[in-house]
Design a protein around this motif. Structure first.
Motif, PDB file in Angstrom:
ATOM      1  N   ASN A   1       0.790  -1.231   0.000  1.00  0.00           N
ATOM      2  CA  ASN A   1       0.000   0.000   0.000  1.00  0.00           C
ATOM      3  C   ASN A   1       0.827   1.288   0.000  1.00  0.00           C
ATOM      4  OD1 ASN A   1      -3.047  -0.811   0.406  1.00  0.00           O
ATOM      5  ND2 ASN A   1      -1.862  -2.168   1.736  1.00  0.00           N
ATOM      6  N   TRP A   2       2.074   1.224   0.422  1.00  0.00           N
ATOM      7  CA  TRP A   2       2.904   2.433   0.422  1.00  0.00           C
ATOM      8  C   TRP A   2       3.537   2.592  -0.963  1.00  0.00           C
ATOM      9  CZ3 TRP A   2       6.726   3.760   4.958  1.00  0.00           C
ATOM     10  CH2 TRP A   2       7.018   5.127   4.899  1.00  0.00           C
ATOM     11  N   TYR A   3       2.699   2.981  -1.902  1.00  0.00           N
ATOM     12  CA  TYR A   3       3.107   2.963  -3.310  1.00  0.00           C
ATOM     13  C   TYR A   3       4.227   3.942  -3.594  1.00  0.00           C
ATOM     14  CZ  TYR A   3       2.537   2.415  -8.341  1.00  0.00           C
ATOM     15  OH  TYR A   3       2.752   2.132  -9.671  1.00  0.00           O
ATOM     16  N   ASP A   4       4.205   5.103  -2.988  1.00  0.00           N
ATOM     17  CA  ASP A   4       5.200   6.130  -3.285  1.00  0.00           C
ATOM     18  C   ASP A   4       6.616   5.691  -2.903  1.00  0.00           C
ATOM     19  OD1 ASP A   4       3.210   7.764  -4.215  1.00  0.00           O
ATOM     20  OD2 ASP A   4       2.912   8.792  -2.290  1.00  0.00           O
ATOM     21  N   LEU A   5       6.722   4.879  -1.867  1.00  0.00           N
ATOM     22  CA  LEU A   5       8.045   4.457  -1.405  1.00  0.00           C
ATOM     23  C   LEU A   5       8.459   3.108  -1.994  1.00  0.00           C
ATOM     24  CD1 LEU A   5      10.469   4.977   0.491  1.00  0.00           C
ATOM     25  CD2 LEU A   5       9.224   3.689   2.249  1.00  0.00           C
ATOM     26  N   THR A   6       7.565   2.129  -1.933  1.00  0.00           N
ATOM     27  CA  THR A   6       7.932   0.752  -2.295  1.00  0.00           C
ATOM     28  C   THR A   6       7.493   0.350  -3.695  1.00  0.00           C
ATOM     29  OG1 THR A   6       5.888  -0.194  -1.394  1.00  0.00           O
ATOM     30  CG2 THR A   6       7.726   0.122   0.130  1.00  0.00           C
TER      31      THR A   6
END
Length: 506
Positions: free
Chosen positions: A289-294
């Motif tokens: 869910n942490w698309y911007d980072l992972t």
């Protein structure tokens, strides 16, 4: 049937009830897993039931269960062998029909095989003969003298293993070192050996937590993921090399191990397992869910590959100002150079993990882990701090998981949350348990069995998992505590104590 059980502790009615119970279970499971299939008809797709497969599954289950009842009650070795053989033939028939036949009521495959070509007849007879002989000669009723002799033999084997552990380990290390020279041109063999070494390292890392400290961890894959993503993000966002990111990945994973350790300080057994399982799933969900980072489910691609200690690059076309590995050593370019280097890299990392674990076992912290595993209350009474002991086990085990994760990321060049599911934790835990809790050499054998064998027989398609499952069941029946369930205590005063530990009967 009642006459067959006249001299046993179980009467005929109880046997009938037991067989009926397992027949119902087989019916429910076979209808869902084997019997239902989609059929393309003019009106569209329809569900149909393969009753032939269902009946074969029920028959194999009932016959096999009856054979086990015969064995449990020590009734007729010949009857046991016949029933086990019939059950195996029914299973074979069921899977061949499931894989290759669409007609539900064709003649039995076993009969076609028996009356087909000469080769198929010989293969069929050999198949039945091997199963019958195995079933017959492994069901010998043991007298008290046989049991005593078996115990003596087992203790002698244990003593021989304990006395030559270093020699066995040295032979194994030498074999793994010369492995690329034996299979140097076989790309698949090197890849498979590298994969096995990754799981050996993961198994040794989890062995600290589960085998030495006795803390059941079902979320170990979380530290594996933290190490992989730490390296990928650091290398891409800060342009750091693999050699700088590797220790950082271990530090980040160890930090997460401490974070996990605090909430579970008061938990034991199943409750500890549930919390660690939840921790592993939390990490996976965050990665998704942490698309911007992972990158979310898309993962991270184009991860930097390791260089030869910063001196040379393994690419065919090296960047400006760099030198190629083949140029550095005056060799022709080969894509195998990178694979062999990666193999030796994970071999060194695994050996470092093993060396550190063995050294820690001899230190006070290692003895504290073993004391915690045996009895936490006695541990407290002796002045050992369970909080620090548990946290150190989680942190050190997680650190090695982080190292393995960083290597996995640089080897694959791409990572995504799909690579770090609960199944990976289950496989790593199975390697530790199958090899024997706390046994370093046992982890190596279990990793080869769990990872190497299924990959070697991948061309057998679904049959390889059937063979693999049967092998695991056989090992659990033969060695329920693991392949090498015996292990020396950390401190031994002399050889006579080793003999006492091994239980040798003079």
């Amino acid at each position: 049937m009642s006459s067959a059980f006249a001299s046993s502790r179980t009467n005929g009615s109880e046997v009938v009830k037991e067989l009926a119970f397992f027949a119902v279970i087989a019916l429910l499971m076979s209808v869902m897993l084997l019997g239902v299939e989609t059929v393309d008809r003019p009106t569209g797709l329809e569900l149909a039931v393969r009753w032939d497969l269902v009946l074969l599954a029920i028959g194999a289950t009932v016959i096999g269960r009856l054979g086990l009842i015969f064995r449990r009650e020590n009734i007729s070795r010949l009857g046991q062998a016949v029933l086990i053989t019939l059950s195996a033939v029914a299973v074979f028939e069921m899977f061949v029909r499931f894989r290759e036949l669409d007609d539900r009521w064709v003649s039995p495959v076993v009969l076609d095989m028996a009356f087909g070509s000469v080769v198929s007849t010989i293969v069929g007879i050999a198949f039945v003969a091997i199963i019958f002989a195995t079933a017959y000669f492994t069901m010998k009723d043991k007298t008290a003298a046989d049991v005593d002799e078996s115990a003596k033999l087992s203790s002698k084997i244990q003593l021989a293993y304990r006395s030559n552990t270093k020699k066995i380990g040295l032979i194994g290390i030498i074999f793994f070192i010369i492995f690329p020279f034996i299979f140097g041109e076989d790309r698949s063999a090197i890849d498979l050996a590298t994969l096995v070494m990754i799981y050996i390292m993961l198994g040794w890392g989890l062995n600290i937590v589960v085998g030495l400290a006795g803390l059941l961890d079902l979320g170990y894959v979380a530290f594996y993921a933290v190490g992989a993503y730490s390296y990928a993000l650091l290398s891409q966002n800060f342009d750091l090399s693999f050699w700088l990111c590797l220790p950082l990945a271990g530090i980040f994973a160890a930090s997460f191990g401490i974070i996990l350790g605090f909430p579970v300080l008061r938990l034991r057994g199943d409750y500890l397992a549930i919390v660690t399982l939840g921790f592993g799933e939390i990490i996976r969900v965050v990665l998704i869910n942490w698309y911007d980072l992972t990158g979310g489910p898309d993962g991270i691609s184009s991860i930097e590959r390791p260089s030869f200690f910063g001196l040379a690059d393994f690419s065919r076309r090296v960047p400006d100002g760099a030198i190629g590995f083949n140029e550095l050593f005056g060799m022709e370019y080969s894509s195998m150079h990178r694979l062999i280097f990666l193999y030796y890299l994970i071999l060194v990392l695994a050996l470092v993990t093993n060396f550190v674990t063995l050294r820690l076992r001899k230190l006070p912290i290692g003895r504290a882990w073993e004391a915690l595993r045996e009895d936490e209350i006695a541990c407290r009474s002796l002045g050992i701090n369970p909080t620090n002991t548990k946290l150190s086990a989680f942190a050190i085990g997680a650190m090695f998981g982080g190292f393995a994760g960083a290597f996995f990321a640089t080897r694959q060049g791409f990572i995504s949350p799909e690579s770090f599911t609960f199944l990976e934790s289950a496989v790593i835990l199975a390697i530790v348990v199958l090899g024997g809790m706390g046994s370093q050499i046992g982890v190596v054998l279990a990793a080869i069995v769990m990872i190497g064998f299924p990959e070697m027989f991948r061309e057998l398609a679904e049959y390889r998992m059937l063979i693999f499952g049967a092998g695991i069941v056989a090992i659990m029946l033969w060695r329920p505590r693991g392949l090498l369930s015996f292990r020396d205590p950390t401190i031994l005063l002399n050889m006579s104590q080793k003999e006492k530990v091994a239980g040798e009967v003079k």
